[in-house]
Design a protein around this motif. Structure first.
Motif, PDB file in Angstrom:
ATOM      1  N   GLN A 297      60.963  38.205  62.546  1.00 18.43           N
ATOM      2  CA  GLN A 297      61.014  38.791  61.203  1.00 18.43           C
ATOM      3  C   GLN A 297      62.154  38.187  60.377  1.00 18.43           C
ATOM      4  OE1 GLN A 297      61.297  42.958  62.279  1.00 18.43           O
ATOM      5  NE2 GLN A 297      59.105  43.306  61.957  1.00 18.43           N
ATOM      6  N   ILE A 298      63.313  37.974  61.015  1.00 21.07           N
ATOM      7  CA  ILE A 298      64.427  37.325  60.308  1.00 21.07           C
ATOM      8  C   ILE A 298      64.015  35.924  59.877  1.00 21.07           C
ATOM      9  CG2 ILE A 298      66.776  36.434  60.557  1.00 21.07           C
ATOM     10  CD1 ILE A 298      67.320  38.729  62.516  1.00 21.07           C
ATOM     11  N   ALA A 299      63.362  35.199  60.790  1.00 19.37           N
ATOM     12  CA  ALA A 299      62.917  33.848  60.470  1.00 19.37           C
ATOM     13  C   ALA A 299      61.935  33.856  59.296  1.00 19.37           C
ATOM     14  CB  ALA A 299      62.270  33.216  61.698  1.00 19.37           C
ATOM     15  N   ALA A 300      61.001  34.798  59.311  1.00 20.91           N
ATOM     16  CA  ALA A 300      60.029  34.888  58.225  1.00 20.91           C
ATOM     17  C   ALA A 300      60.718  35.178  56.898  1.00 20.91           C
ATOM     18  CB  ALA A 300      58.993  35.963  58.547  1.00 20.91           C
ATOM     19  N   ALA A 312      72.996  30.934  63.722  1.00 21.88           N
ATOM     20  CA  ALA A 312      73.395  30.927  65.130  1.00 21.88           C
ATOM     21  C   ALA A 312      72.575  31.996  65.839  1.00 21.88           C
ATOM     22  CB  ALA A 312      74.890  31.200  65.270  1.00 21.88           C
ATOM     23  N   VAL A 313      71.660  31.577  66.689  1.00 22.10           N
ATOM     24  CA  VAL A 313      70.681  32.469  67.302  1.00 22.10           C
ATOM     25  C   VAL A 313      71.006  32.698  68.775  1.00 22.10           C
ATOM     26  CG1 VAL A 313      68.240  32.775  67.873  1.00 22.10           C
ATOM     27  CG2 VAL A 313      68.879  31.679  65.729  1.00 22.10           C
ATOM     28  N   ARG A 314      70.976  33.961  69.183  1.00 21.70           N
ATOM     29  CA  ARG A 314      71.047  34.308  70.599  1.00 21.70           C
ATOM     30  C   ARG A 314      69.653  34.727  71.058  1.00 21.70           C
ATOM     31  NH1 ARG A 314      76.009  34.787  72.755  1.00 21.70           N
ATOM     32  NH2 ARG A 314      75.281  36.155  74.416  1.00 21.70           N
ATOM     33  N   ARG A 315      69.300  34.338  72.260  1.00 18.23           N
ATOM     34  CA  ARG A 315      67.984  34.668  72.773  1.00 18.23           C
ATOM     35  C   ARG A 315      67.820  36.179  72.892  1.00 18.23           C
ATOM     36  NH1 ARG A 315      65.311  30.290  74.441  1.00 18.23           N
ATOM     37  NH2 ARG A 315      66.484  28.392  74.860  1.00 18.23           N
ATOM     38  N   PRO A 316      66.601  36.685  72.712  1.00 16.78           N
ATOM     39  CA  PRO A 316      66.364  38.122  72.874  1.00 16.78           C
ATOM     40  C   PRO A 316      66.768  38.573  74.268  1.00 16.78           C
ATOM     41  CG  PRO A 316      64.467  37.074  71.837  1.00 16.78           C
ATOM     42  CD  PRO A 316      65.378  35.966  72.292  1.00 16.78           C
ATOM     43  N   PRO A 317      67.203  39.828  74.422  1.00 18.32           N
ATOM     44  CA  PRO A 317      67.584  40.339  75.744  1.00 18.32           C
ATOM     45  C   PRO A 317      66.478  40.124  76.765  1.00 18.32           C
ATOM     46  CG  PRO A 317      68.143  41.920  74.030  1.00 18.32           C
ATOM     47  CD  PRO A 317      67.338  40.845  73.366  1.00 18.32           C
ATOM     48  N   GLY A 318      66.857  39.566  77.917  1.00 11.49           N
ATOM     49  CA  GLY A 318      65.904  39.338  78.983  1.00 11.49           C
ATOM     50  C   GLY A 318      65.225  37.987  78.942  1.00 11.49           C
ATOM     51  N   ASP A 319      65.414  37.211  77.839  1.00  8.90           N
ATOM     52  CA  ASP A 319      64.735  35.922  77.715  1.00  8.90           C
ATOM     53  C   ASP A 319      65.617  34.733  78.093  1.00  8.90           C
ATOM     54  OD1 ASP A 319      62.511  37.178  76.850  1.00  8.90           O
ATOM     55  OD2 ASP A 319      62.617  36.508  74.771  1.00  8.90           O
ATOM     56  N   THR A 340      61.002  24.430  57.763  1.00  4.80           N
ATOM     57  CA  THR A 340      62.318  24.674  57.141  1.00  4.80           C
ATOM     58  C   THR A 340      63.336  23.588  57.470  1.00  4.80           C
ATOM     59  OG1 THR A 340      63.032  26.021  59.031  1.00  4.80           O
ATOM     60  CG2 THR A 340      61.973  27.170  57.191  1.00  4.80           C
ATOM     61  N   ARG A 341      62.902  22.498  58.063  1.00  5.74           N
ATOM     62  CA  ARG A 341      63.850  21.501  58.562  1.00  5.74           C
ATOM     63  C   ARG A 341      64.689  20.851  57.459  1.00  5.74           C
ATOM     64  NH1 ARG A 341      60.006  16.373  60.386  1.00  5.74           N
ATOM     65  NH2 ARG A 341      59.029  16.013  58.335  1.00  5.74           N
ATOM     66  N   ASP A 342      64.169  20.820  56.217  1.00  4.55           N
ATOM     67  CA  ASP A 342      64.914  20.181  55.138  1.00  4.55           C
ATOM     68  C   ASP A 342      65.979  21.085  54.520  1.00  4.55           C
ATOM     69  OD1 ASP A 342      63.452  17.844  55.401  1.00  4.55           O
ATOM     70  OD2 ASP A 342      61.907  18.504  53.968  1.00  4.55           O
ATOM     71  N   ARG A 343      65.935  22.373  54.825  1.00  6.93           N
ATOM     72  CA  ARG A 343      66.905  23.282  54.213  1.00  6.93           C
ATOM     73  C   ARG A 343      67.534  24.264  55.190  1.00  6.93           C
ATOM     74  NH1 ARG A 343      64.397  28.204  53.527  1.00  6.93           N
ATOM     75  NH2 ARG A 343      62.101  28.179  53.519  1.00  6.93           N
ATOM     76  N   GLY A 344      67.178  24.155  56.473  1.00  5.03           N
ATOM     77  CA  GLY A 344      67.726  25.093  57.447  1.00  5.03           C
ATOM     78  C   GLY A 344      68.130  24.420  58.738  1.00  5.03           C
ATOM     79  N   ARG A 345      69.061  25.053  59.429  1.00  6.44           N
ATOM     80  CA  ARG A 345      69.518  24.542  60.731  1.00  6.44           C
ATOM     81  C   ARG A 345      69.706  25.721  61.669  1.00  6.44           C
ATOM     82  NH1 ARG A 345      69.988  19.063  62.207  1.00  6.44           N
ATOM     83  NH2 ARG A 345      71.420  18.866  63.954  1.00  6.44           N
ATOM     84  N   VAL A 346      69.167  25.614  62.878  1.00  2.99           N
ATOM     85  CA  VAL A 346      69.326  26.632  63.909  1.00  2.99           C
ATOM     86  C   VAL A 346      70.175  26.076  65.032  1.00  2.99           C
ATOM     87  CG1 VAL A 346      68.133  28.002  65.663  1.00  2.99           C
ATOM     88  CG2 VAL A 346      67.140  27.771  63.376  1.00  2.99           C
ATOM     89  N   VAL A 347      71.207  26.802  65.442  1.00  2.00           N
ATOM     90  CA  VAL A 347      72.004  26.434  66.613  1.00  2.00           C
ATOM     91  C   VAL A 347      71.918  27.589  67.604  1.00  2.00           C
ATOM     92  CG1 VAL A 347      73.558  24.919  65.350  1.00  2.00           C
ATOM     93  CG2 VAL A 347      74.146  27.315  65.594  1.00  2.00           C
ATOM     94  N   MET A 348      71.899  27.271  68.868  1.00  2.00           N
ATOM     95  CA  MET A 348      71.728  28.283  69.888  1.00  2.00           C
ATOM     96  C   MET A 348      73.049  28.865  70.342  1.00  2.00           C
ATOM     97  SD  MET A 348      68.574  28.696  70.066  1.00  2.00           S
ATOM     98  CE  MET A 348      68.647  29.895  71.404  1.00  2.00           C
ATOM     99  N   SER A 349      73.143  30.191  70.336  1.00  2.00           N
ATOM    100  CA  SER A 349      74.213  30.987  70.950  1.00  2.00           C
ATOM    101  C   SER A 349      75.528  30.995  70.193  1.00  2.00           C
ATOM    102  CB  SER A 349      74.481  30.525  72.390  1.00  2.00           C
ATOM    103  OG  SER A 349      73.346  30.743  73.186  1.00  2.00           O
ATOM    104  N   TRP A 350      76.036  29.814  69.793  1.00  2.00           N
ATOM    105  CA  TRP A 350      77.405  29.790  69.290  1.00  2.00           C
ATOM    106  C   TRP A 350      77.574  28.713  68.235  1.00  2.00           C
ATOM    107  CZ3 TRP A 350      81.378  26.105  69.513  1.00  2.00           C
ATOM    108  CH2 TRP A 350      82.666  26.577  69.171  1.00  2.00           C
ATOM    109  N   ALA A 351      78.356  29.036  67.200  1.00  2.00           N
ATOM    110  CA  ALA A 351      78.720  28.066  66.177  1.00  2.00           C
ATOM    111  C   ALA A 351      80.200  28.240  65.875  1.00  2.00           C
ATOM    112  CB  ALA A 351      77.894  28.286  64.906  1.00  2.00           C
ATOM    113  N   PRO A 352      80.877  27.175  65.424  1.00  2.00           N
ATOM    114  CA  PRO A 352      82.315  27.264  65.129  1.00  2.00           C
ATOM    115  C   PRO A 352      82.552  28.033  63.835  1.00  2.00           C
ATOM    116  CG  PRO A 352      81.502  25.092  64.552  1.00  2.00           C
ATOM    117  CD  PRO A 352      80.354  25.809  65.200  1.00  2.00           C
TER     118      PRO A 352
END
Length: 365
Positions: A297-300, A312-319, A340-352
């Motif tokens: 839903q956030i992505a949409a 900065a995305v964390r995996r859903p609990p249990g995944d 969304t590749r031209d205007r968005g960036r996803v990093v997993m778990s942690w960002a500075p």
């Protein structure tokens, strides 16, 4: 396992042990900064961490933390498993508390051999208070958040006694706590919403343990939170007659550079190519885990908004161990990353976070 960064010292300094949960950068980073602050006061510091056997990402982060803090020593307790008396399906917060409790025997052995002058424990490691008391080691809590959260935690048993309902059931009824603005009951932290939950019980226990400690060190300063500070030091947050722990404000503690080493995080290079103040930064912290449905839903919403974003995305609990790291598409609506590749960036778990928020391309978070 111990990572010994300290060089040989002909004049041994008093040792302080700081105990923090593994796998939570939001707790380990300020823990390291507190350690550096104590070292600057002429003390020797060892950071002890504990976690479960599946904290691989936490172990990788710890390696960078060790390399970036040569004045500190680090010791990892053996991997623990959840105690047998812990029910299934408890919250993430409750698991962190319980993994720390499971590590207490190993912590006791380490403290006996190290003989520190003081023990400082993260609030998630609150069960270690009795270890410090048993060994005669002055034990303090370290709150990485704010003074207001200390005030609310101290007052939680009072609120608990005033009603028989859960915060979830109270809905929009305002909760009044000394030093804080009124809070709608159903806006309280998820771990506290259900009165009879395991996590709520643990936070109630934490309140009592805070009162039995030598004091609470908090990552804030009094001038930032005068109302909450005044409420605590005036003993307004505890039951009449119950001891209020001393409050030591030492923050905000801000690290001077990222712990990932000399290599600049790739998301910063992406930000370099974005227009000024055009990017929204989404980062929900170590506990910011959403269900698979909520993540989609956030992505949409991001896609529909047309807004540039860094997420900065964390995996859903249990995944965490069900999807390979490179299979990001499975977390989002089909085709989301491509569209969304031209205007968005996803990093997993942690960002500075510090560097991201200071970057000129970021306009909000």
């Amino acid at each position: 396992m111990t990572f010994q960064n300290n060089s040989h010292d002909d004049n041994p300094r008093k040792l302080v042990v700081i105990y923090a949960p593994l796998g939570m950068p939001g707790h380990l980073i300020p823990t390291a900064e507190l350690g550096n602050l104590l070292v600057a006061q002429g003390l020797q510091v060892t950071v002890v961490t504990a976690g479960d056997a599946d904290q691989g990402a936490g172990g990788s982060f710890l390696a960078g933390l060790v390399a970036a803090n040569p004045s500190l020593s680090f010791h990892c307790l053996p991997a623990a498993t959840l105690p047998s008396d812990v029910p299934a399906g408890i919250s993430f917060e409750a698991k962190v508390f319980e993994f720390a409790r499971a590590s207490n025997p190993d912590l006791r052995d380490f403290l006996r051999s190290a003989s520190p002058a003081a023990l400082v424990i993260d609030f998630f490691c609150s069960s270690a208070l009795h270890i410090g008391t048993e060994l005669g080691i002055p034990t303090y809590f370290f709150y990485i958040t704010c003074i207001a959260s200390v005030a609310l935690c101290l007052y939680q048993p009072v609120i608990h006694e005033q009603t028989t309902l859960s915060f979830r059931d109270l809905g929009a009824v305002l909760v009044h706590s000394p030093g804080l603005p009124p809070i709608p009951a159903d806006h309280m932290a998820a771990a506290l919403l259900d009165r009879d939950s395991w996590s709520n019980k643990l936070f109630l226990d934490l309140s009592e343990q805070l009162c039995n400690s030598q004091g609470v060190i908090v990552n804030s300063c009094r001038s930032l939170e005068p109302r909450a500070t005044a409420a605590i030091v005036s003993s307004l947050c505890t039951f009449p007659g119950r001891r209020t722990p001393p409050l030591y404000c030492v923050g905000p503690l801000v690290k001077p550079e990222e712990y990932a080493g000399a290599k600049r995080h790739e998301c910063l290079a992406w930000l370099d190519g974005q227009p000024k103040a055009s990017v929204v930064f989404l980062c929900f912290g170590s506990l910011g885990r959403f269900s698979a449905k909520q993540t989609k839903q956030i992505a949409a919403g991001l896609e529909t908004s047309g807004q540039r974003f860094l997420w900065a995305v964390r995996r859903p609990p249990g995944d965490e161990h069900q999807l390979p790291d490179d299979d990001l598409d499975a977390l989002f609506p089909e085709g989301f990353l491509q569209r969304t590749r031209d205007r968005g960036r996803v990093v997993m778990s942690w960002a500075p976070q510090r560097e991201v928020l200071a970057h000129g391309a970021v306009g909000g978070s």
